[in-house]
Design a protein around this motif. Structure first.
Motif, PDB file in Angstrom:
ATOM      1  N   ARG A   1     107.648 -54.328   2.092  1.00  0.00           N
ATOM      2  CA  ARG A   1     106.196 -54.463   1.955  1.00  0.00           C
ATOM      3  C   ARG A   1     105.536 -54.284   3.307  1.00  0.00           C
ATOM      4  O   ARG A   1     105.993 -54.848   4.301  1.00  0.00           O
ATOM      5  CB  ARG A   1     105.870 -55.838   1.383  1.00  0.00           C
ATOM      6  CG  ARG A   1     104.407 -56.103   1.210  1.00  0.00           C
ATOM      7  CD  ARG A   1     104.163 -57.461   0.532  1.00  0.00           C
ATOM      8  NE  ARG A   1     102.760 -57.795   0.642  1.00  0.00           N
ATOM      9  CZ  ARG A   1     102.266 -58.720   1.435  1.00  0.00           C
ATOM     10  NH1 ARG A   1     103.077 -59.447   2.182  1.00  0.00           N
ATOM     11  NH2 ARG A   1     100.977 -58.942   1.479  1.00  0.00           N
TER      12      ARG A   1
ATOM     13  N   GLU B   1     103.497 -51.915  -1.338  1.00  0.00           N
ATOM     14  CA  GLU B   1     104.839 -52.258  -1.815  1.00  0.00           C
ATOM     15  C   GLU B   1     105.583 -50.954  -2.023  1.00  0.00           C
ATOM     16  O   GLU B   1     105.170 -50.121  -2.831  1.00  0.00           O
ATOM     17  CB  GLU B   1     104.740 -53.046  -3.115  1.00  0.00           C
ATOM     18  CG  GLU B   1     103.911 -54.308  -2.989  1.00  0.00           C
ATOM     19  CD  GLU B   1     103.479 -54.870  -4.326  1.00  0.00           C
ATOM     20  OE1 GLU B   1     103.888 -54.333  -5.386  1.00  0.00           O
ATOM     21  OE2 GLU B   1     102.716 -55.851  -4.324  1.00  0.00           O
TER      22      GLU B   1
ATOM     23  N   ILE C   1      97.026 -49.397   6.203  1.00  0.00           N
ATOM     24  CA  ILE C   1      97.079 -50.330   5.078  1.00  0.00           C
ATOM     25  C   ILE C   1      95.910 -51.309   5.162  1.00  0.00           C
ATOM     26  O   ILE C   1      95.606 -51.836   6.229  1.00  0.00           O
ATOM     27  CB  ILE C   1      98.420 -51.111   5.072  1.00  0.00           C
ATOM     28  CG1 ILE C   1      99.614 -50.162   4.997  1.00  0.00           C
ATOM     29  CG2 ILE C   1      98.452 -52.155   3.945  1.00  0.00           C
ATOM     30  CD1 ILE C   1      99.635 -49.269   3.798  1.00  0.00           C
TER      31      ILE C   1
ATOM     32  N   THR D   1      95.290 -54.207   2.438  1.00  0.00           N
ATOM     33  CA  THR D   1      95.880 -55.514   2.152  1.00  0.00           C
ATOM     34  C   THR D   1      97.400 -55.464   2.071  1.00  0.00           C
ATOM     35  O   THR D   1      98.075 -56.313   2.644  1.00  0.00           O
ATOM     36  CB  THR D   1      95.339 -56.107   0.835  1.00  0.00           C
ATOM     37  OG1 THR D   1      95.569 -55.178  -0.215  1.00  0.00           O
ATOM     38  CG2 THR D   1      93.849 -56.407   0.949  1.00  0.00           C
ATOM     39  N   THR D   2      97.934 -54.470   1.371  1.00  0.00           N
ATOM     40  CA  THR D   2      99.384 -54.415   1.186  1.00  0.00           C
ATOM     41  C   THR D   2      99.802 -53.024   0.744  1.00  0.00           C
ATOM     42  O   THR D   2      98.982 -52.236   0.263  1.00  0.00           O
ATOM     43  CB  THR D   2      99.844 -55.448   0.130  1.00  0.00           C
ATOM     44  OG1 THR D   2     101.272 -55.559   0.163  1.00  0.00           O
ATOM     45  CG2 THR D   2      99.413 -55.068  -1.273  1.00  0.00           C
TER      46      THR D   2
ATOM     47  N   GLY E   1      99.510 -50.180  -3.614  1.00  0.00           N
ATOM     48  CA  GLY E   1      98.794 -50.915  -2.585  1.00  0.00           C
ATOM     49  C   GLY E   1      97.473 -50.251  -2.298  1.00  0.00           C
ATOM     50  O   GLY E   1      96.934 -49.517  -3.149  1.00  0.00           O
TER      51      GLY E   1
ATOM     52  N   VAL F   1     101.777 -54.570   5.493  1.00  0.00           N
ATOM     53  CA  VAL F   1     100.618 -55.465   5.498  1.00  0.00           C
ATOM     54  C   VAL F   1      99.461 -54.829   6.260  1.00  0.00           C
ATOM     55  O   VAL F   1      99.603 -53.765   6.872  1.00  0.00           O
ATOM     56  CB  VAL F   1     100.978 -56.836   6.109  1.00  0.00           C
ATOM     57  CG1 VAL F   1     102.040 -57.542   5.256  1.00  0.00           C
ATOM     58  CG2 VAL F   1     101.455 -56.689   7.546  1.00  0.00           C
ATOM     59  N   TYR F   2      98.337 -55.527   6.236  1.00  0.00           N
ATOM     60  CA  TYR F   2      97.104 -55.070   6.873  1.00  0.00           C
ATOM     61  C   TYR F   2      97.369 -54.528   8.285  1.00  0.00           C
ATOM     62  O   TYR F   2      98.045 -55.166   9.086  1.00  0.00           O
ATOM     63  CB  TYR F   2      96.107 -56.230   6.954  1.00  0.00           C
ATOM     64  CG  TYR F   2      94.809 -55.857   7.623  1.00  0.00           C
ATOM     65  CD1 TYR F   2      93.794 -55.244   6.907  1.00  0.00           C
ATOM     66  CD2 TYR F   2      94.623 -56.082   8.980  1.00  0.00           C
ATOM     67  CE1 TYR F   2      92.600 -54.879   7.518  1.00  0.00           C
ATOM     68  CE2 TYR F   2      93.438 -55.728   9.604  1.00  0.00           C
ATOM     69  CZ  TYR F   2      92.432 -55.118   8.868  1.00  0.00           C
ATOM     70  OH  TYR F   2      91.268 -54.745   9.478  1.00  0.00           O
TER      71      TYR F   2
END
Length: 132
Positions: free
Chosen positions: A7, A102, A97, A99-100, A37, A9-10
């Motif tokens: 994953r 995957e 990115i 928020t996320t 995402g 992230v921001y």
């Protein structure tokens, strides 16, 4: 085939992080299975192979497909904006990115990937070698 899942992230760069993951895990031949995402900055090379566009707004990742050869990725992206309109093309570094993200990758164990310059296309193209 060996599966990998991780994953982002921001603030992560989508393409760079996929390439880095493959380098860090010594993955020679890989295909993207899926990615869901969103991004808040999108950089794509368009279908003419020359034009580069950047959008500084949110896109939901609706499709991500590609191959990674020794950490060098060829990835196509499709994303939906706040009105549901899609943009797509060749993913470039600088897609960030929100928020996320995957990501699931398939490591291909029976082939080796490399990239070699192809005069007919003007790009480094995928070379596939069977290990068996």
């Amino acid at each position: 085939m060996k599966e990998h899942a991780f994953r982002l992230v921001y603030g992560n760069d989508l393409k760079e992080e996929i390439q880095n993951y493959c380098i860090e895990h010594h993955i020679n031949a890989c295909a993207i299975i899926t990615c869901v995402g969103c991004v808040n900055q999108l950089r794509l090379r368009l279908a003419d192979g020359k034009s580069i566009r950047q959008w500084n707004k949110q896109f939901e990742i609706v499709s991500l497909t590609g191959t990674i050869a020794n950490g060098h990725a060829h990835i196509h992206f499709s994303g939906s904006d706040l009105e549901g309109k899609c943009r797509g093309g060749h993913l470039l570094e600088g897609t960030i990115i929100n928020t996320t993200a995957e990501i699931v990758l398939a490591e291909l164990e029976t082939v080796e990937f490399s990239r070699e310059f192809d005069e007919s296309t003007g790009y480094d193209e995928l070379v596939i070698t069977n290990k068996r």
